[in-house]
Write an enzyme that holds these catalytic residues in place. Structure first.
Site, PDB file in Angstrom:
ATOM      1  CB  CYS A  31      -0.934   0.008   1.209  1.00 38.19           C
ATOM      2  SG  CYS A  31      -2.110  -1.357   1.217  1.00 38.19           S
ATOM      3  CG  HIS A  81      -3.562   3.094   2.904  1.00 42.65           C
ATOM      4  ND1 HIS A  81      -4.126   2.778   1.687  1.00 42.65           N
ATOM      5  CD2 HIS A  81      -3.553   1.934   3.631  1.00 42.65           C
ATOM      6  CE1 HIS A  81      -4.449   1.493   1.669  1.00 42.65           C
ATOM      7  NE2 HIS A  81      -4.119   0.966   2.837  1.00 42.65           N
ATOM      8  CG  ASN A 140      -7.613  -0.820   1.448  1.00 44.72           C
ATOM      9  OD1 ASN A 140      -6.836  -0.603   0.524  1.00 44.72           O
ATOM     10  ND2 ASN A 140      -7.198  -1.149   2.656  1.00 44.72           N
TER      11      ASN A 140
END
Length: 334
Positions: free
Chosen positions: A118, A261, A291
């Site tokens: 990520c 994030h 996500n």
């Protein structure tokens, strides 16, 4: 990073799959009360790639939008960098497939991958800034394209409703002498004691396809220990943020836009509270997109720029966590 690196975001873009799936679909599938999945994840809706949509095809669509915003042709790029967490296929690198999908397959433009799950976009920012400062590159396309919907356990109420498919792209370039765009500070820390908290065990040489010793289809699915991940990240992020702001010579009040994030609703809430981030200046796109793994940060950054929340000359803080377990952040003047 000891000194600011002249780095300018020339353009951003994203691709949203046409198919949209509401969290109520997961409630029905998992036998949960209506609203349970959204309450647990913070995700109301997400995009899901079509059967024929590949990660490289989606990346190329996001890249085309970023190139158009930058006002340059793909043939003018000095490099193409892919930062996806889970590639379309192990070999060749994802960036090569993106190059081909952009119609640049005979261009000779260097194409390579950076995989920090990520945090891939954050790592690319640092490495490309250094390459630009060294005079190696002038314009670099950074893409992240993820299709997590194809790697989740459909019966897992923790992960199945959390993720969304999508792609984002950013064109990075040299800041001109009269432009004050710069990467002011960057930091990443990895604590591999948490390596098993987020993982896909299969697909590499440790658990190879067809290995009779590992007849386990779930080895190729994403696994996450959410509580453990949040605990570890919660312990590490405050110190990282303090060091990051110290390196930039800034205080939190100096930050105009915070781009975290988009891990989960609860995760975002805890980060905002624990780090005392300014809620009004914090970008949230999780509810509409889920996500998106490595595409999460560049997509949220694109959203901030496209929506006018980040203006030229303003200071942006990018912050996140990734499998590893890693925490990272960057401070840049847009």
């Amino acid at each position: 990073m000891d000194a600011p690196a002249g780095l300018r975001i020339l353009g951003t873009g994203c691709h949203h799959p046409a198919q949209r799936v509401a969290s109520t679909v997961f409630d029905t599938r998992l036998g949960l009360a209506p609203g349970s999945s959204e309450a647990a994840t913070g995700v109301a809706m997400r995009g899901v790639a079509g059967d024929d949509d590949t990660a490289s095809w989606m990346a190329a669509r996001a890249a085309e939008a970023a190139l158009q915003a930058a006002g340059i042709d793909g043939s003018a790029l000095d490099a193409i960098v892919s930062t996806c967490a889970v590639m379309e296929q192990p070999i060749p690198c994802q960036a090569a497939l993106v190059q081909r999908a952009l119609g640049l397959g005979s261009s000779g433009i260097p194409a390579f991958d950076i995989n920090a799950t990520c945090l891939g976009f954050l790592v690319a920012l640092d490495l490309i800034a250094a390459s630009i400062a060294a005079g190696r590159y002038r314009r670099v396309l950074v893409v992240a394209s993820e299709v997590p919907s194809r790697g989740l356990r459909a019966d897992d109420p923790v992960t199945a409703p959390l993720f969304g498919d999508g792609a984002a792209a950013v064109v990075l370039g040299t800041a001109a002498p009269d432009e004050n765009s710069a990467l002011l500070a960057w930091r990443m820390e990895t604590f591999a004691d948490g390596a098993d908290a987020c993982r896909i065990r299969g697909g590499g040489t440790r658990i190879a396809p067809g290995d009779p010793r590992h007849d386990d289809r779930d080895a190729y699915r994403f696994e996450m220990d959410g509580p453990a991940t949040f605990r570890m990240a919660g312990r590490r992020l405050p110190r990282l943020l303090a060091r990051l702001l110290g390196a930039a010579g800034l205080a939190l009040d100096d930050i105009d836009c915070v781009v975290p994030h988009q891990a989960s609703g609860g995760g975002l809430d805890r980060i905002v509270q624990a780090l005392r981030l300014p809620e009004a200046r914090t970008v949230r796109i999780l509810a509409e997109h889920g996500n998106q793994v490595a595409a999460s940060l560049p997509h949220a950054l694109h959203h901030a720029i496209d929506g006018g929340r980040l203006q030229r000359g303003q200071i942006c803080l990018l912050l996140g966590t990734g499998a590893g377990l890693s925490v990272g952040g960057a401070v840049l003047r847009y």
